[in-house]
Design a protein around this motif. Structure first.
Motif, PDB file in Angstrom:
ATOM      1  N   ASN A  50       0.828  -1.213   0.000  1.00 63.73           N
ATOM      2  CA  ASN A  50       0.000   0.000   0.000  1.00 63.73           C
ATOM      3  C   ASN A  50       0.862   1.263   0.000  1.00 63.73           C
ATOM      4  O   ASN A  50       0.463   2.289  -0.550  1.00 63.73           O
ATOM      5  N   THR A  51       2.038   1.184   0.612  1.00 66.21           N
ATOM      6  CA  THR A  51       2.957   2.318   0.633  1.00 66.21           C
ATOM      7  C   THR A  51       3.472   2.599  -0.778  1.00 66.21           C
ATOM      8  O   THR A  51       3.531   3.750  -1.212  1.00 66.21           O
ATOM      9  N   ILE A  52       3.822   1.544  -1.499  1.00 69.60           N
ATOM     10  CA  ILE A  52       4.285   1.681  -2.884  1.00 69.60           C
ATOM     11  C   ILE A  52       3.155   2.254  -3.731  1.00 69.60           C
ATOM     12  O   ILE A  52       3.358   3.177  -4.523  1.00 69.60           O
ATOM     13  N   GLN A  53       1.954   1.712  -3.550  1.00 68.04           N
ATOM     14  CA  GLN A  53       0.798   2.175  -4.322  1.00 68.04           C
ATOM     15  C   GLN A  53       0.532   3.658  -4.074  1.00 68.04           C
ATOM     16  O   GLN A  53       0.234   4.406  -4.997  1.00 68.04           O
ATOM     17  N   LYS A  54       0.664   4.091  -2.839  1.00 61.83           N
ATOM     18  CA  LYS A  54       0.453   5.500  -2.508  1.00 61.83           C
ATOM     19  C   LYS A  54       1.502   6.373  -3.197  1.00 61.83           C
ATOM     20  O   LYS A  54       1.177   7.443  -3.725  1.00 61.83           O
ATOM     21  N   ALA A  55       2.738   5.927  -3.216  1.00 59.60           N
ATOM     22  CA  ALA A  55       3.802   6.678  -3.897  1.00 59.60           C
ATOM     23  C   ALA A  55       3.522   6.757  -5.396  1.00 59.60           C
ATOM     24  O   ALA A  55       3.656   7.824  -6.005  1.00 59.60           O
ATOM     25  N   TYR A  56       3.104   5.654  -5.997  1.00 60.95           N
ATOM     26  CA  TYR A  56       2.792   5.646  -7.429  1.00 60.95           C
ATOM     27  C   TYR A  56       1.615   6.570  -7.738  1.00 60.95           C
ATOM     28  O   TYR A  56       1.632   7.285  -8.738  1.00 60.95           O
ATOM     29  N   ARG A  57       0.594   6.561  -6.864  1.00 54.40           N
ATOM     30  CA  ARG A  57      -0.556   7.466  -7.076  1.00 54.40           C
ATOM     31  C   ARG A  57      -0.111   8.924  -7.022  1.00 54.40           C
ATOM     32  O   ARG A  57      -0.552   9.753  -7.822  1.00 54.40           O
ATOM     33  N   GLU A  58       0.769   9.233  -6.073  1.00 48.34           N
ATOM     34  CA  GLU A  58       1.275  10.600  -5.938  1.00 48.34           C
ATOM     35  C   GLU A  58       2.084  11.003  -7.171  1.00 48.34           C
ATOM     36  O   GLU A  58       1.922  12.103  -7.702  1.00 48.34           O
ATOM     37  N   LEU A  59       2.942  10.112  -7.647  1.00 49.17           N
ATOM     38  CA  LEU A  59       3.728  10.398  -8.848  1.00 49.17           C
ATOM     39  C   LEU A  59       2.822  10.591 -10.066  1.00 49.17           C
ATOM     40  O   LEU A  59       3.072  11.455 -10.901  1.00 49.17           O
ATOM     41  N   GLU A  60       1.768   9.804 -10.134  1.00 50.78           N
ATOM     42  CA  GLU A  60       0.838   9.922 -11.259  1.00 50.78           C
ATOM     43  C   GLU A  60       0.078  11.247 -11.188  1.00 50.78           C
ATOM     44  O   GLU A  60      -0.098  11.926 -12.200  1.00 50.78           O
ATOM     45  N   SER A  61      -0.339  11.638  -9.995  1.00 52.77           N
ATOM     46  CA  SER A  61      -1.069  12.897  -9.851  1.00 52.77           C
ATOM     47  C   SER A  61      -0.177  14.097 -10.163  1.00 52.77           C
ATOM     48  O   SER A  61      -0.655  15.142 -10.590  1.00 52.77           O
TER      49      SER A  61
END
Length: 129
Positions: A50-61
């Motif tokens: 979930n931590t990785i997913q949150k980082a990827y979501r932030e990078l995408e945004s």
């Protein structure tokens, strides 16, 4: 690939975001290059997916990466293009820091050396500067 500081005040996901940005900006991660999957990266770093997913979501945004359903996440071509709002914010911060540095005794030639060093370390920046 990643040096995470578990004692840092910065959250782990933010450290990941910062590291990925650094890799993209310095052109180590190229346009349309696939990022490691969430599961693989979580196993390598022994942190929660979930931590990785949150980082990827932030990078995408922020426009640094894009996701393709069923395929993964990739470095976005627009990450190489100027992001005017972010650049304006950075320019404001730089101006404030430069004024403070000059107040504390840093002169124009020292600032120029720092700019040249940053440009060299980042791979040269935009071609027409």
């Amino acid at each position: 690939m990643f040096d995470l500081d578990l004692r840092s005040r910065d959250p782990i996901y933010q450290q990941l975001v910062d590291k990925f940005k650094e890799l993209i900006i310095s052109n180590i991660l190229k346009q349309d290059e696939q990022l490691p999957s969430v599961r693989v990266l979580a196993q390598q770093l022994t942190i929660n997916p979930n931590t990785i997913q949150k980082a990827y979501r932030e990078l995408e945004s922020q426009g640094y990466i894009y996701s393709v359903k069923g395929k993964g996440s990739f470095v976005d071509a627009t990450a190489q293009v100027e992001n005017r709002a972010a650049l304006k914010e950075i320019e404001g911060e730089l101006m404030k820091l430069m004024k403070e540095a000059m107040f504390l005794g840093l002169d124009k030639s020292d600032l120029k050396k720092l700019v040249d060093q940053a440009k060299e370390e980042s791979g040269g920046g935009i071609a027409n500067d």
